[in-house]
Structure formats: structure tokens, C-alpha cells
Design a protein around this motif. Sequence first.
Motif, PDB file in Angstrom:
ATOM      1  N   ASP A   1      24.153  39.839  54.295  1.00 31.91           N
ATOM      2  CA  ASP A   1      25.042  40.164  55.139  1.00 31.91           C
ATOM      3  C   ASP A   1      26.272  41.260  54.568  1.00 31.91           C
ATOM      4  OD1 ASP A   1      24.626  37.783  57.217  1.00 31.91           O
ATOM      5  OD2 ASP A   1      24.699  36.998  55.196  1.00 31.91           O
ATOM      6  N   HIS A   2      26.340  42.313  55.199  1.00 32.33           N
ATOM      7  CA  HIS A   2      27.165  43.643  54.673  1.00 32.33           C
ATOM      8  C   HIS A   2      28.054  43.851  55.533  1.00 32.33           C
ATOM      9  CE1 HIS A   2      23.965  43.720  51.451  1.00 32.33           C
ATOM     10  NE2 HIS A   2      23.089  43.361  52.405  1.00 32.33           N
ATOM     11  N   VAL A   3      29.122  44.792  54.938  1.00 38.62           N
ATOM     12  CA  VAL A   3      30.124  45.657  55.656  1.00 38.62           C
ATOM     13  C   VAL A   3      29.729  46.992  54.796  1.00 38.62           C
ATOM     14  CG1 VAL A   3      32.286  45.972  56.372  1.00 38.62           C
ATOM     15  CG2 VAL A   3      31.289  43.807  56.443  1.00 38.62           C
ATOM     16  N   LEU A   4      29.411  47.856  55.601  1.00 38.89           N
ATOM     17  CA  LEU A   4      29.251  49.492  55.089  1.00 38.89           C
ATOM     18  C   LEU A   4      30.266  50.313  55.651  1.00 38.89           C
ATOM     19  CD1 LEU A   4      25.306  49.491  54.374  1.00 38.89           C
ATOM     20  CD2 LEU A   4      27.297  48.908  52.651  1.00 38.89           C
ATOM     21  N   ALA A   5      30.601  51.466  54.911  1.00 41.61           N
ATOM     22  CA  ALA A   5      31.202  52.239  55.650  1.00 41.61           C
ATOM     23  C   ALA A   5      31.135  53.742  55.263  1.00 41.61           C
ATOM     24  CB  ALA A   5      32.995  51.950  55.789  1.00 41.61           C
ATOM     25  N   THR A   6      31.443  54.727  55.929  1.00 39.13           N
ATOM     26  CA  THR A   6      31.168  56.129  55.648  1.00 39.13           C
ATOM     27  C   THR A   6      32.290  56.828  56.615  1.00 39.13           C
ATOM     28  OG1 THR A   6      29.913  57.838  55.183  1.00 39.13           O
ATOM     29  CG2 THR A   6      29.313  56.758  57.374  1.00 39.13           C
ATOM     30  N   GLY A   7      32.471  58.104  56.085  1.00 38.35           N
ATOM     31  CA  GLY A   7      33.478  58.926  56.733  1.00 38.35           C
ATOM     32  C   GLY A   7      34.787  59.291  56.379  1.00 38.35           C
ATOM     33  N   THR A   8      35.497  58.215  55.605  1.00 39.61           N
ATOM     34  CA  THR A   8      36.829  58.469  55.304  1.00 39.61           C
ATOM     35  C   THR A   8      37.127  57.645  54.344  1.00 39.61           C
ATOM     36  OG1 THR A   8      39.075  58.334  56.118  1.00 39.61           O
ATOM     37  CG2 THR A   8      37.649  56.639  57.076  1.00 39.61           C
ATOM     38  N   CYS A   9      38.070  58.040  53.322  1.00 39.70           N
ATOM     39  CA  CYS A   9      38.482  57.004  52.221  1.00 39.70           C
ATOM     40  C   CYS A   9      39.577  56.069  52.779  1.00 39.70           C
ATOM     41  CB  CYS A   9      39.494  58.081  51.207  1.00 39.70           C
ATOM     42  SG  CYS A   9      40.771  58.809  51.841  1.00 39.70           S
ATOM     43  N   ARG A  10      40.104  56.163  54.027  1.00 35.88           N
ATOM     44  CA  ARG A  10      40.967  55.071  54.457  1.00 35.88           C
ATOM     45  C   ARG A  10      40.331  53.579  54.816  1.00 35.88           C
ATOM     46  NH1 ARG A  10      43.660  58.002  59.888  1.00 35.88           N
ATOM     47  NH2 ARG A  10      41.470  58.915  59.644  1.00 35.88           N
ATOM     48  N   CYS A  11      38.956  53.782  54.667  1.00 33.26           N
ATOM     49  CA  CYS A  11      38.144  52.377  54.692  1.00 33.26           C
ATOM     50  C   CYS A  11      38.058  51.634  53.202  1.00 33.26           C
ATOM     51  CB  CYS A  11      36.732  52.821  55.185  1.00 33.26           C
ATOM     52  SG  CYS A  11      36.731  53.048  57.036  1.00 33.26           S
ATOM     53  N   THR A  12      38.878  51.953  52.213  1.00 32.73           N
ATOM     54  CA  THR A  12      38.990  51.351  51.017  1.00 32.73           C
ATOM     55  C   THR A  12      39.437  49.988  51.476  1.00 32.73           C
ATOM     56  OG1 THR A  12      39.241  53.304  49.960  1.00 32.73           O
ATOM     57  CG2 THR A  12      39.728  51.234  48.717  1.00 32.73           C
ATOM     58  N   PRO A  13      38.714  48.873  51.238  1.00 26.40           N
ATOM     59  CA  PRO A  13      39.288  47.493  51.517  1.00 26.40           C
ATOM     60  C   PRO A  13      40.599  47.179  50.722  1.00 26.40           C
ATOM     61  CG  PRO A  13      37.289  47.473  50.169  1.00 26.40           C
ATOM     62  CD  PRO A  13      37.363  48.904  50.357  1.00 26.40           C
ATOM     63  N   VAL A  14      41.337  46.305  51.349  1.00 28.94           N
ATOM     64  CA  VAL A  14      42.392  45.513  50.726  1.00 28.94           C
ATOM     65  C   VAL A  14      41.906  44.301  50.030  1.00 28.94           C
ATOM     66  CG1 VAL A  14      44.745  44.702  50.947  1.00 28.94           C
ATOM     67  CG2 VAL A  14      44.112  46.669  52.327  1.00 28.94           C
ATOM     68  N   SER A  15      41.241  43.846  50.541  1.00 34.26           N
ATOM     69  CA  SER A  15      40.582  42.571  50.187  1.00 34.26           C
ATOM     70  C   SER A  15      39.344  42.090  50.980  1.00 34.26           C
ATOM     71  CB  SER A  15      41.605  41.107  50.345  1.00 34.26           C
ATOM     72  OG  SER A  15      41.834  40.899  51.793  1.00 34.26           O
ATOM     73  N   SER A  16      38.502  41.203  50.522  1.00 33.91           N
ATOM     74  CA  SER A  16      37.296  40.688  50.908  1.00 33.91           C
ATOM     75  C   SER A  16      36.887  39.437  50.472  1.00 33.91           C
ATOM     76  CB  SER A  16      35.986  41.869  50.665  1.00 33.91           C
ATOM     77  OG  SER A  16      35.915  41.809  49.337  1.00 33.91           O
ATOM     78  N   GLY A  17      36.066  38.877  51.282  1.00 33.36           N
ATOM     79  CA  GLY A  17      35.603  37.462  50.820  1.00 33.36           C
ATOM     80  C   GLY A  17      34.410  37.023  51.746  1.00 33.36           C
ATOM     81  N   ALA A  18      33.985  35.631  51.304  1.00 36.23           N
ATOM     82  CA  ALA A  18      32.851  35.013  52.089  1.00 36.23           C
ATOM     83  C   ALA A  18      32.949  33.343  52.176  1.00 36.23           C
ATOM     84  CB  ALA A  18      31.417  35.374  51.339  1.00 36.23           C
ATOM     85  N   PRO A  19      34.203  33.182  53.153  1.00 40.12           N
ATOM     86  CA  PRO A  19      34.264  32.005  52.943  1.00 40.12           C
ATOM     87  C   PRO A  19      33.492  30.928  53.717  1.00 40.12           C
ATOM     88  CG  PRO A  19      35.533  33.090  54.920  1.00 40.12           C
ATOM     89  CD  PRO A  19      34.797  33.913  54.115  1.00 40.12           C
ATOM     90  N   ARG A  20      33.431  29.734  53.372  1.00 39.85           N
ATOM     91  CA  ARG A  20      32.310  28.824  53.837  1.00 39.85           C
ATOM     92  C   ARG A  20      32.716  28.379  55.226  1.00 39.85           C
ATOM     93  NH1 ARG A  20      29.421  23.612  50.776  1.00 39.85           N
ATOM     94  NH2 ARG A  20      27.929  23.213  52.499  1.00 39.85           N
ATOM     95  N   MET A  21      31.895  28.305  56.018  1.00 37.43           N
ATOM     96  CA  MET A  21      32.197  27.917  57.382  1.00 37.43           C
ATOM     97  C   MET A  21      31.489  26.499  57.909  1.00 37.43           C
ATOM     98  SD  MET A  21      34.090  30.307  58.978  1.00 37.43           S
ATOM     99  CE  MET A  21      35.114  30.255  57.582  1.00 37.43           C
ATOM    100  N   PRO A  22      32.064  25.889  59.004  1.00 37.97           N
ATOM    101  CA  PRO A  22      31.541  24.608  59.340  1.00 37.97           C
ATOM    102  C   PRO A  22      30.173  24.894  60.124  1.00 37.97           C
ATOM    103  CG  PRO A  22      33.208  24.978  60.722  1.00 37.97           C
ATOM    104  CD  PRO A  22      33.283  26.152  59.456  1.00 37.97           C
ATOM    105  N   VAL A  23      29.740  25.956  60.201  1.00 39.20           N
ATOM    106  CA  VAL A  23      28.392  26.307  61.116  1.00 39.20           C
ATOM    107  C   VAL A  23      27.568  27.339  60.183  1.00 39.20           C
ATOM    108  CG1 VAL A  23      29.382  25.862  63.261  1.00 39.20           C
ATOM    109  CG2 VAL A  23      29.535  28.133  62.298  1.00 39.20           C
ATOM    110  N   SER A  24      26.239  27.429  60.460  1.00 43.27           N
ATOM    111  CA  SER A  24      25.333  28.248  59.938  1.00 43.27           C
ATOM    112  C   SER A  24      24.871  28.004  58.552  1.00 43.27           C
ATOM    113  CB  SER A  24      25.840  29.675  60.221  1.00 43.27           C
ATOM    114  OG  SER A  24      24.857  30.489  59.529  1.00 43.27           O
ATOM    115  N   ASP A  25      23.521  28.604  58.168  1.00 41.84           N
ATOM    116  CA  ASP A  25      23.430  28.739  56.825  1.00 41.84           C
ATOM    117  C   ASP A  25      23.672  29.982  56.143  1.00 41.84           C
ATOM    118  OD1 ASP A  25      21.686  30.105  58.490  1.00 41.84           O
ATOM    119  OD2 ASP A  25      19.706  29.315  57.615  1.00 41.84           O
ATOM    120  N   HIS A  26      24.513  30.795  56.694  1.00 43.42           N
ATOM    121  CA  HIS A  26      25.017  32.061  56.238  1.00 43.42           C
ATOM    122  C   HIS A  26      26.456  32.164  56.186  1.00 43.42           C
ATOM    123  CE1 HIS A  26      21.702  35.130  56.565  1.00 43.42           C
ATOM    124  NE2 HIS A  26      21.079  34.207  57.204  1.00 43.42           N
TER     125      HIS A  26
END
Length: 324
Positions: free
Chosen positions: A290-315
Motif C-alpha cells: 500500500d503506497h502514497v506517491l506524489a509528483t509535481g511539487t516540493c510542497r508534498c514533502t510529508p510532515v509525518s507518516s505511519g501504518a497504524p494497526r486497525m480492528p479490520v482487514s489483513d492490511h
Amino acid sequence: MRVATFNVLHGRTLQDGRPASATSGGAGLPLAEAVASLDADVLALQEVDRLQERSGHVDQARLAAEAAQAREWRYASAVHGRAMPGYGWTLDPAEAGLRVYGPQDAATQGDVPSYGIALLSRLPVREWRARRFAPAPFGLPLRVAGRPGLTLVRDQPRAALAAVMAGEQGVLTVVAVHLSFVPGWNIRQLLAVRDWISDLPRPHVLLGDFNLIGLIPRVVLSAAEFVAPVTGRTRRGRPSRRGSALCAGLCSCLHGGVVEQSARPSRLDGWRDLARVATYPSHRPVVQFDHVLATGTCRCTPVSSGAPRMPVSDHRPVVVDLPW
């Protein structure tokens, strides 16, 4: 602005690695709670059910939009028919193609159940666009939640949704996808998505379950910017021979582990991974599908990111905070 992508596995909880049975009374509650906890301004969802018996006959896209407090949303069907656990799909021949549902489409008793993806937004949307991709002509043996060993799984049609949104710092295009699990076929779909959105305003933010691990999506997209211009499409929306040749070249580059970039600057300022986190399997993630990709501007530099565990799904979902 928080963006997120989440393959929700029809909103199913897991018990000992097996999807739990849904009941009509509380079928949507775990999914709604999971979506609300993400607190995303823009959310892409994959493996979304609409009126399926296995998920309690819930319109999951509408349920998720309400939980996310997203007034703008669309659901694109990849398959119309009834999912029969253990037996596959009973398809409806009268609904063979893509259909897009939104806030104005209230579910009725006579509606055909379906399965697809959704894109939810708290931001105003100026334009929506949807597309359906044909399945690969063959399946693969895969690990399936709740089944021991490998199961031969046939590929399914896939859908993509694009939305031109108005953010505080300008317009951007967000795209939700769920690509094929068949190697090579998913790369062709990824390149086709790139072509499909080339005329929409930048920056482009691409969200979804790509069924491609690690750096492969960024390498494919970045290499395409240097190897060739936007490829043509056939009348049926499939990659042209030129696109297929490019795909073959990219596969060779990936197999060798090296992509040589020319000195010519990227027309789209290059593609960047906004999150490098493992997402699958959810209980002990070891790979990133599972991905988040961006192109076209430097303003898309992330402040933070993560992959929290959820009560549903195998992803696990991917969550990225952007200074937008």
C-alpha cells in the motif's frame, strides 16, 4: 492535510487469521470506527463492498464517508455480482461495466451488489474521473486470509478514481487505485493510470494497494518519465504496443535492480514515496503493498507518516500528513 489509503478487506475483522462473519445489525461498525480513527481529509479505500451479503448488505462507501465526515465521495464498481464465500462470484450480466456511485445514489432493494474502490474527501472536488481495467487472463496461487497454504485466485477487473481537489494552497489531483496482483499486469496498469491523469492539474498524489512491493512503484513511474513520454492508449483503454514495450523495458530494469536516469529533467518533477512502511500482513507486517506517491511539487514533502494497526482487514493503512 492528512491523506490515507486502506485496503479494508470488505470491513471484515480477523479471528485467528480468518475473516469473522458479518451480521446485519453491526456489520458496518468496525469499519466505521476504523475510518473515523484515521481522521483523514482524503481517504482511498480498496476492497469495498456495496450491498454484499458477506458484509451485512452495507453500502460501505457511504458508511465510510459518513464516518470520515467527507461530503465529497465516489465509489467505483469493479465487479457487479454476489460474492459467494468459498465459491467465487456470481456475476450479473446486466451490469458488466464500470458504474460510479456518489452521495446522490441511495441504495435500493433492487440494486445489484458490487465490489470496488472508494475515494473520500473533506476538500471540495472540482472534477471526478473513473476508469475500469480488464483482469489479467490468468490467476496465481496466493495466500488468502482464512485459508491454509496457497489458493489459486483468478484476477478481477480493477477500478481507478481521480479527483481534482481544491486545497488551501492550491489545486491538486488525487487518484485512488487497486492494481492487479499479477506481476507485469499491475505495472502496465500503473503506467496506464499515469497516462490517464496526465492532463489533470498537478501535483498528483497516487494512493492505493498497488500489489507491488517497496520501491517498485516509484522506480516504475520515475523510469517512465525518463524512458519515454506519456504512452498512447488503444480505443479499448489498454496500453498500446509502445506502452507494452516500455513495460517490458521497465521490468528488465527492475530485475537488474538498477535504473539509469538520463540527464533530461523529469517532466513531472519526479515521483516520490511519501511513506516507507510495511503494511501486510496487518498482525506482523513485513512488506509494503500500500503506497502514497506524489509528483509535481516540493510542497508534498510529508510532515509525518505511519501504518497504524486497525480492528479490520489483513492490511494496515498508510497515513501521511502533508503541509498542504
